[in-house]
Design an enzyme around this catalytic site. Structure first.
Site, PDB file in Angstrom:
ATOM      1  N   LYS A  66      54.648  -8.122   9.705  1.00 35.42           N
ATOM      2  CA  LYS A  66      54.135  -6.950  10.409  1.00 35.42           C
ATOM      3  C   LYS A  66      52.767  -7.246  11.027  1.00 35.42           C
ATOM      4  CE  LYS A  66      53.309  -1.991   9.612  1.00 35.42           C
ATOM      5  NZ  LYS A  66      53.418  -0.889   8.612  1.00 35.42           N
ATOM      6  N   LYS A 116      69.174  27.038  13.427  1.00 32.40           N
ATOM      7  CA  LYS A 116      69.558  26.394  12.176  1.00 32.40           C
ATOM      8  C   LYS A 116      71.007  25.948  12.233  1.00 32.40           C
ATOM      9  CE  LYS A 116      70.123  27.193   7.224  1.00 32.40           C
ATOM     10  NZ  LYS A 116      70.023  28.169   6.122  1.00 32.40           N
ATOM     11  N   ASP A 149      60.017   5.966  11.472  1.00 32.27           N
ATOM     12  CA  ASP A 149      60.448   5.008  12.493  1.00 32.27           C
ATOM     13  C   ASP A 149      61.430   5.641  13.479  1.00 32.27           C
ATOM     14  OD1 ASP A 149      58.974   2.820  11.472  1.00 32.27           O
ATOM     15  OD2 ASP A 149      60.501   2.483   9.949  1.00 32.27           O
ATOM     16  N   LYS A 206      52.584  -6.992  15.180  1.00 32.47           N
ATOM     17  CA  LYS A 206      51.848  -5.866  15.764  1.00 32.47           C
ATOM     18  C   LYS A 206      50.458  -6.252  16.257  1.00 32.47           C
ATOM     19  CE  LYS A 206      54.293  -2.500  12.857  1.00 32.47           C
ATOM     20  NZ  LYS A 206      55.095  -1.839  13.895  1.00 32.47           N
ATOM     21  N   ASN A 211      58.891  11.592   4.544  1.00 38.59           N
ATOM     22  CA  ASN A 211      58.842  10.611   3.465  1.00 38.59           C
ATOM     23  C   ASN A 211      57.905  11.113   2.372  1.00 38.59           C
ATOM     24  OD1 ASN A 211      56.040   9.590   4.103  1.00 38.59           O
ATOM     25  ND2 ASN A 211      57.086   9.069   6.026  1.00 38.59           N
ATOM     26  N   ASP A 262      55.872   3.134  18.375  1.00 46.46           N
ATOM     27  CA  ASP A 262      55.161   2.367  17.347  1.00 46.46           C
ATOM     28  C   ASP A 262      53.663   2.592  17.555  1.00 46.46           C
ATOM     29  OD1 ASP A 262      53.869   0.373  15.811  1.00 46.46           O
ATOM     30  OD2 ASP A 262      55.678  -0.856  15.849  1.00 46.46           O
ATOM     31  N   ILE A 263      53.096   3.503  16.778  1.00 49.02           N
ATOM     32  CA  ILE A 263      51.703   3.913  16.975  1.00 49.02           C
ATOM     33  C   ILE A 263      50.756   2.732  16.781  1.00 49.02           C
ATOM     34  CG2 ILE A 263      49.847   5.396  16.096  1.00 49.02           C
ATOM     35  CD1 ILE A 263      52.030   7.387  15.265  1.00 49.02           C
ATOM     36  N   LEU A 264      50.935   1.999  15.689  1.00 52.54           N
ATOM     37  CA  LEU A 264      50.013   0.911  15.368  1.00 52.54           C
ATOM     38  C   LEU A 264      50.061  -0.189  16.422  1.00 52.54           C
ATOM     39  CD1 LEU A 264      48.010  -0.406  13.504  1.00 52.54           C
ATOM     40  CD2 LEU A 264      49.892  -1.083  12.004  1.00 52.54           C
TER      41      LEU A 264
END
Length: 402
Positions: free
Chosen positions: A339, A288, A278, A343, A210, A308-310
């Protein structure tokens, strides 16, 4: 690394003979790694030329409040947002009187009213002027409003008098300016910050990622270190220098980041500023991938969820005080609040990344912080460094009250 590294300082130069020291002060601040923009009063220009300060700062000197060229580039509002610190040196008796009255009749006094950054004054005047009750009343009023006083020193003066009123020397001013960024709010605490993007490999050549630059997370790590915390910064792939006194752990994928965060536990506070993917490709090709002539309509890539790390860290038995980020392009507060609750966070920082002036890769930011009671606190547009220090102070206050 220098103590003022990457700090943005607006140097205001008032109309006193001590203005000759301002040139050396610009050099000392830049030697410490600061970026300096100079604003001069009309009287200041009588003692030292703008050209001298332009050459030393490597930026045009800002002179007039109603300068169309300056307003088109960096006028008083932009300078006010840009600054991490406004340092007025020399601060004459007249200039301090105008600041005390809230006068906005030139660029420097208007800037002082418009900025959210700390404002520091380095007084410079005759000893009798310094001792005068009017000056002392102005000093007390300015300090009561949060302005900081650097000096004055005492000794022989240009007029031949001896006593208090000398502007501090440039080396001294650079040192005390650096102290403006040290609060001690988080002394003895361990803070874990995640920053930057993650990369999820498709094959040895391609990956999914991203637009996160990592700038906000790195600014938060730096601000936390200035607040006295022991900081572990877990970062995805970025091109940023490691902040001073911060332990940095570089990772690539979301699973790498989770493993590094769990290895850094326990911690007292978590600020999860990373933009974590995600999803990741279910299978990473060993070589390749080549274009297949038979698949003229494209290629299907099956994706699976990343951890989901958090949420994982915020729901541990030894959970830290947990702060997340919600980078959204629409329905900002609604999605951020959801969120926060989903979380199990203590605070969430909502960031509108659809706005290019405060989104990914921008130098500025503007955010809202939402707490468990769904109360919103807004932080207006400013440099990411300045926003980071405001956020760390806010988070520290909530953490210490929890």
């Amino acid at each position: 690394m220098q103590r003022l590294y990457r700090k943005r300082i607006v140097l205001g130069v008032g109309g006193g003979i001590a203005a000759y020291k301002s040139a050396e002060l610009v050099r000392r601040l830049r030697d410490q790694g600061a970026e300096v923009r100079v604003v001069m009063t009309r009287a200041g220009r009588e003692f030292i030329t703008p050209l001298t300060l332009q050459a030393l700062s490597s930026h045009p000197v800002h002179l007039d409040l109603l300068d169309p060229a300056a307003e088109a580039a960096m006028g008083h509002i932009e300078l006010a947002r840009w600054a991490d610190l406004v340092l007025v040196a020399p601060a004459t008796a007249d200039l301090m009187a105008r600041l005390a009255q809230g006068t906005a009749d030139d660029l420097l006094t208007t800037l002082a009213l418009a900025t959210d950054a700390p404002v520091a004054l380095a007084p410079a005047m005759n000893q009798a002027m310094w001792r005068d009750p009017a000056t002392q009343a102005n000093v007390a009023l300015l300090q009561s409003r949060g302005m900081r006083l650097f000096g004055p020193g005492a000794g022989s003066q240009a007029c031949g008098d001896v006593g208090p009123g000398r502007m501090l020397e440039p080396d001294e001013l650079a040192l005390v300016a650096a102290d403006c960024f040290r609060s001690g709010l988080l002394s003895g605490r361990h803070l874990l910050v995640t920053a930057g993007p993650t990369q999820e490999n498709i094959d040895p050549v391609r990956y999914i990622t991203n637009h996160s630059s990592g700038k906000m997370g790195f600014a938060l790590a730096e601000a936390a270190a200035e607040a006295g915390a022991r900081v572990t910064l877990v970062s995805g792939p970025v091109h940023l220098p490691t902040p001073d006194r911060v332990e940095r752990v570089d990772v690539v994928s979301a699973r790498d980041m989770l493993a590094a965060c769990e290895a850094a536990m326990p911690c007292d506070l978590l600020i999860a500023a990373a933009a974590v993917a995600d999803y990741r490709p279910e299978v990473v090709a060993p070589h390749k991938l080549k274009k297949d002539p038979s698949t003229v309509d494209g290629m299907l890539l099956r994706m699976v969820r990343n951890p989901d790390i958090l949420a994982t860290l915020a729901n541990r038995p030894d959970r830290p005080f947990s702060v997340g980020f919600a980078a959204e392009t629409e329905n900002l507060l609604e999605y951020a609040t959801r969120k926060l609750l989903d979380k199990n966070l203590d605070l969430i920082i909502a960031n509108d990344v659809a706005n290019p002036s405060i989104g990914f890769n921008a130098e500025d930011n503007a955010v809202s912080v939402i707490d468990r009671a769904q109360h919103e606190t807004r932080f207006g547009q400013a440099s990411k460094g300045h926003i980071a220090r405001q956020l760390v102070a806010f988070i520290a206050d909530r953490f210490l009250k929890a």
